[in-house]
Enzyme design. Structure first.
Site, PDB file in Angstrom:
ATOM      1  N   HIS A  85       0.840  -1.203   0.000  1.00 21.42           N
ATOM      2  CA  HIS A  85       0.000   0.000   0.000  1.00 21.42           C
ATOM      3  C   HIS A  85       0.873   1.249   0.000  1.00 21.42           C
ATOM      4  CE1 HIS A  85      -4.031  -1.859   1.139  1.00 21.42           C
ATOM      5  NE2 HIS A  85      -3.203  -2.880   1.049  1.00 21.42           N
ATOM      6  N   ASP A  95      -6.748   4.966   3.011  1.00 23.24           N
ATOM      7  CA  ASP A  95      -7.487   3.786   2.572  1.00 23.24           C
ATOM      8  C   ASP A  95      -8.217   3.094   3.725  1.00 23.24           C
ATOM      9  OD1 ASP A  95      -4.996   2.990   3.520  1.00 23.24           O
ATOM     10  OD2 ASP A  95      -4.456   1.826   1.754  1.00 23.24           O
TER      11      ASP A  95
END
Length: 463
Positions: free
Chosen positions: A20, A117
């Site tokens: 990520h 996120d």
């Protein structure tokens, strides 16, 4: 390229996993190329691991943060890379506890928008400070569309657990792609994941709630490939859905290490299997052995870049007995980092066995090697299913329906299928891979999406 009307200041706080973090940083580079400023929140010691990805240090500033200790996490652990998968959810608790540190930073920095996120508290915090928020989701659009629609269908029909499990075997009602189906072991894994809770909130709700509360939702992807899923997902959000582009890797500014270049040069074009499962995947030893024996069984030369299986310190000590001697000269199992982009680009590589992480899959699609897919978890499964079932651009290794285990024979069969350009399936996957490669390689596709992404962000900010 025309200069944007508004130079945006964007804060980024990705989930504490290396995949990520690097995905966010690659996006930061695309934005900085367009003269936008980025403040990137990152754990203190992890900063050194990713600094080399920062192509615009005058515009991308790393803001080091301390990850609070959570009982159960090893001391000094900062990302999921530092722990086994079973402890990953503890980082959600740790991330939630950073709120008290992120709030004054956002207040001081005053960015126009903050990307996140999994930190579902970001939207309300940002709104209280007069900052817009965008949930930038690193998994593919299709996987989120599938899970969101399935979750909604279960809630609407008040389904009990057994019915919910049955429902996940086939696409939810209205889902645009009937070819996407899950196997029994995948259904159980997904159901277990969706039930994981952190602070009374399920892991999945961290994603879903973030989408509901944010001002917009963003994905890495393009409508030429994922358009039907994006349109379907937009009907759930009723807010802007921004696609930042496929996220093509930047051209490497280095050359392949001499030892790999010399070794690969010994073999015919398109004859070598390359196998790699990303930076975090660690297999159990039995499956590790089956994979290696499957590579041996193909008869092709191979380079496998793999982490040592669970419970082992090195790949060498986990190899099948006599394996290293039998494959000497044509097979290498390497336990360290390799230059994957450059290896995939080498003319000797004919097949890539991948775990279907988004970045690895993209790197394969823009090269000529054929795809054999061996997904491990969640979004990797959806990535693999989209490529094998929807686009028919690769072949998945067959696994047991109930136990999810593969064999050396199934590895060998998948490899030989894609390497045989005389077979019907082999020809089909080559043709479809080429179609996707041509889309991704089309002139200015990436730049057009990057520019559009920035323009829509500016519209969101009222610029």
């Amino acid at each position: 390229m025309d200069a944007p009307q508004l130079q945006m200041h964007i804060a980024m706080y990705p989930w504490l996993a290396m995949g990520h973090i690097t995905t966010y940083l690659h996006l930061a580079n695309k934005l900085a190329k367009r003269r936008h400023r980025i403040s990137f929140f990152i754990p203190k010691r992890t900063k050194a691991k990713v600094e080399h990805y920062n192509l615009y240090p005058h515009l991308i500033t790393f803001i080091p943060i301390t990850i609070p200790h959570v009982d159960g996490l090893p001391p000094q652990a900062e990302t999921t890379f530092d722990v086994p998968l079973s402890l990953a959810t503890l980082f959600m608790t740790a991330m939630d506890r950073t709120k008290k540190d992120i709030e004054p930073l956002l207040h001081e920095l005053k960015p126009n928008v903050v990307f996140f996120d999994f930190a579902l508290w970001i939207p309300s915090l940002a709104r209280s400070l007069g900052i817009k928020s965008l949930q930038y989701i690193t998994v593919n659009v299709m996987s989120v569309a599938f899970i969101e629609s399935m979750k909604k269908q279960c809630q609407q029909n008040n389904l009990v657990e057994d019915d919910e499990m049955n429902l996940m075997n086939s696409p939810p009602a209205g889902f645009p792609d009937s070819s996407i189906k899950l196997h029994a072991h995948e259904v159980r894994g997904l159901a277990s994941f969706m039930k994981l809770e952190v602070g009374g909130v399920s892991f999945m709700d961290h994603v879903c709630t973030g989408a509901n509360l944010s001002d917009a939702v963003g994905f890495r992807g393009c409508r030429e490939i994922e358009g039907q899923y994006a349109e379907f997902l937009e009907s759930f959000y009723w807010k802007p859905l921004l696609l930042s582009g496929p996220g093509l890797p930047d051209p490497p500014n280095s050359t392949l290490e001499q030892k790999w270049a010399q070794w690969l040069a010994r073999f015919n074009p398109g004859s070598v299997i390359y196998c790699a499962f990303g930076s975090e995947c660690r297999m159990v030893q039995d499956q590790f052995k089956e994979l290696l024996l499957g590579l041996e069984l193909t008869g092709f030369p191979f380079l496998a870049a793999l982490k040592a299986p669970i419970g082992f310190e090195s790949v060498e000590e986990a190899m099948p007995e006599g394996f290293k001697e039998r494959v000497h000269g044509r097979g290498i199992v390497h336990g360290g980092w390799v230059q994957q982009t450059l290896i995939l680009d080498h003319p000797s590589i004919g097949c890539f066995i991948t775990h279907c992480g988004a970045s690895s899959l993209l790197e394969a699609l823009v090269n000529k090697c054929q795809l054999v897919m061996l997904p491990n978890v969640l979004d990797q499964i959806f990535n693999a299913r989209m490529m094998s079932s929807s686009f028919k651009a690769g072949v998945e290794v067959e696994k047991g329906e109930e136990d999810g285990l593969f064999t050396k024979e199934s590895v060998c069969k998948a490899v030989k299928t894609v390497m045989d350009d005389e077979s019907e399936v082999g020809r089909q996957v080559r043709e479809n891979h080429l179609k996707l490669r041509n889309i991704l390689s089309s002139k200015d596709l990436e730049n057009t999406y990057n520019d559009s992404f920035c323009h829509k962000l500016q519209e969101l900010l009222g610029g």
